[in-house]
Scaffold this motif. Structure first.
Motif, PDB file in Angstrom:
ATOM      1  N   ALA A   1       0.784  -1.167  -0.107  1.00 36.59           N
ATOM      2  CA  ALA A   1      -0.112   0.017  -0.028  1.00 36.59           C
ATOM      3  C   ALA A   1       0.818   1.281  -0.011  1.00 36.59           C
ATOM      4  O   ALA A   1       1.780   1.361   0.871  1.00 36.59           O
ATOM      5  N   ILE A   2       0.627   2.043  -0.929  1.00 40.11           N
ATOM      6  CA  ILE A   2       1.407   3.249  -1.119  1.00 40.11           C
ATOM      7  C   ILE A   2       0.568   4.340  -1.028  1.00 40.11           C
ATOM      8  O   ILE A   2      -0.392   4.799  -1.665  1.00 40.11           O
ATOM      9  N   SER A   3       1.030   5.399  -0.375  1.00 38.04           N
ATOM     10  CA  SER A   3       0.172   6.671  -0.089  1.00 38.04           C
ATOM     11  C   SER A   3      -0.078   7.546  -1.389  1.00 38.04           C
ATOM     12  O   SER A   3       1.105   7.288  -2.088  1.00 38.04           O
ATOM     13  N   ARG A   4      -0.973   8.019  -1.834  1.00 38.58           N
ATOM     14  CA  ARG A   4      -1.156   8.757  -3.047  1.00 38.58           C
ATOM     15  C   ARG A   4      -0.098   9.916  -3.243  1.00 38.58           C
ATOM     16  O   ARG A   4       0.635  10.105  -4.129  1.00 38.58           O
ATOM     17  N   GLU A   5       0.346  10.472  -1.849  1.00 40.37           N
ATOM     18  CA  GLU A   5       1.056  11.677  -1.975  1.00 40.37           C
ATOM     19  C   GLU A   5       2.676  11.135  -2.352  1.00 40.37           C
ATOM     20  O   GLU A   5       3.194  11.731  -3.075  1.00 40.37           O
ATOM     21  N   TYR A   6       2.819  10.122  -1.922  1.00 41.45           N
ATOM     22  CA  TYR A   6       4.175   9.237  -2.125  1.00 41.45           C
ATOM     23  C   TYR A   6       4.254   8.841  -3.516  1.00 41.45           C
ATOM     24  O   TYR A   6       5.379   9.145  -4.382  1.00 41.45           O
ATOM     25  N   SER A   7       3.148   8.269  -4.037  1.00 39.55           N
ATOM     26  CA  SER A   7       3.095   7.894  -5.455  1.00 39.55           C
ATOM     27  C   SER A   7       3.195   8.832  -6.361  1.00 39.55           C
ATOM     28  O   SER A   7       3.909   8.957  -7.380  1.00 39.55           O
ATOM     29  N   SER A   8       2.707  10.067  -6.114  1.00 35.37           N
ATOM     30  CA  SER A   8       2.893  11.004  -6.963  1.00 35.37           C
ATOM     31  C   SER A   8       4.004  11.503  -7.048  1.00 35.37           C
ATOM     32  O   SER A   8       4.290  12.298  -8.030  1.00 35.37           O
ATOM     33  N   CYS A   9       5.028  11.551  -6.090  1.00 34.20           N
ATOM     34  CA  CYS A   9       6.141  12.154  -6.253  1.00 34.20           C
ATOM     35  C   CYS A   9       7.407  11.447  -7.241  1.00 34.20           C
ATOM     36  O   CYS A   9       8.154  12.082  -7.171  1.00 34.20           O
TER      37      CYS A   9
END
Length: 293
Positions: free
Chosen positions: A281-289
């Motif tokens: 599970a990857i936070s959307r904020e981290y994924s977007s970076c």
């Protein structure tokens, strides 16, 4: 199977547990056997123990769960904070400690008393001062729990709050805490990654992390074991685990190991039954970076 492992399994199968307990005081094991360590491919040392279930894989392959190992190597950086829930003998604790370095932090939880002793020994062998060890279970509330554990000679690392396997043969009393309480008590800031492998109790640990997961400071990455039969022993479905994380703006992926020892991530729908295995599970904020592979 090496000769020592074969003899220990034979001994455990033939001699009743009560007799083994009475004889254990008189068992003599050469000091050299107990003190010998193996240097693994990541550069840290793993102590040789009487139970070689996991250690044998590590010594033979130089790596345990290569896909998850590669994922953590990719995402953990110098100075990061890592939480290892269900640390077992400490492979991922040691791997993370090597990745985050002396400026980072590793917080490890292992409630099984026998396995915790091995974990402590492995951390001491590697002189990792950045590791904090906790002989505790993570759950949805603090208190006392009864933990099912396996045979210390064969399945010493296996433990669960439910009897999820016939290899779990006896119980011990352990203390539990929530991750929210622990983070507050320790004053822990941003957590880069959490690994959860607690034999079906993953949702309980996540529920005890609700404040953290609902905060802007939520962990960037959570890797957890999702086994349908293990979760069912708690009256939980792995779908409910996936939905709990999706509701907190995590993108869900299945970790697929590659033949070359690397990995790939396959997107999961939170409302569908995930396949048994590791969910990342990857936070959307981290994924977007842009650091998501």
């Amino acid at each position: 199977m090496d000769m020592l492992g074969f003899l220990l399994r034979l001994y455990s199968a033939i001699v009743p547990a009560q007799t083994r307990d009475s004889l254990r005081v008189y068992t003599v094991v050469p000091k050299k056997l107990l003190s010998r360590g193996h240097i693994l491919q990541d550069g840290f040392i793993l102590a040789k123990t009487l139970d070689q279930t996991i250690a044998r894989i590590l010594v033979r392959e130089g790596c345990y769960e290569p896909g998850l190992s590669a994922l953590l190597r990719k995402h953990l950086r110098e100075g990061d904070v890592f939480v290892d829930v269900g640390a077992n003998i400490g492979y991922f604790t040691l791997l993370a400690a090597a990745c985050v370095g002396p400026k980072g932090q590793v917080h490890s939880f292992e409630p099984n008393p026998h396995t915790f002793d091995v974990l402590k020994r492995n951390v001491a062998l590697n002189r990792f001062s950045q590791v904090t060890l906790n002989n505790l279970a993570l759950s949805n509330q603090a208190g006392t729990i009864r933990l099912w554990i396996g045979n210390e000679y064969v399945d010493s690392g296996l433990a669960s709050m439910r009897q999820t396997s016939q290899s779990l043969i006896k119980t011990v009393v352990c203390q539990s805490i929530t991750l929210d309480q622990y983070v507050a008590n320790k004053g822990i800031g941003k957590i880069r990654a959490v690994k959860l492998d607690i034999e079906g109790a993953e949702l309980l640990a996540l529920q005890g992390s609700r404040n953290l997961l609902d905060s802007p400071n939520k962990p960037d990455l959570i890797a957890l074991e999702a086994i349908y039969s293990h979760a069912a022993a708690f009256g939980i479905s792995t779908v409910s685990v996936a939905q709990f994380l999706a509701e907190r703006e995590y993108e869900l992926n299945q970790l697929i190991e590659q033949p070359d020892g690397l990995f790939r991530l396959v997107a999961l729908e939170p409302h569908n039954q995930p396949p048994d295995g590791t969910i990342v599970a990857i936070s959307r904020e981290y994924s977007s970076c842009g650091r998501l592979c």
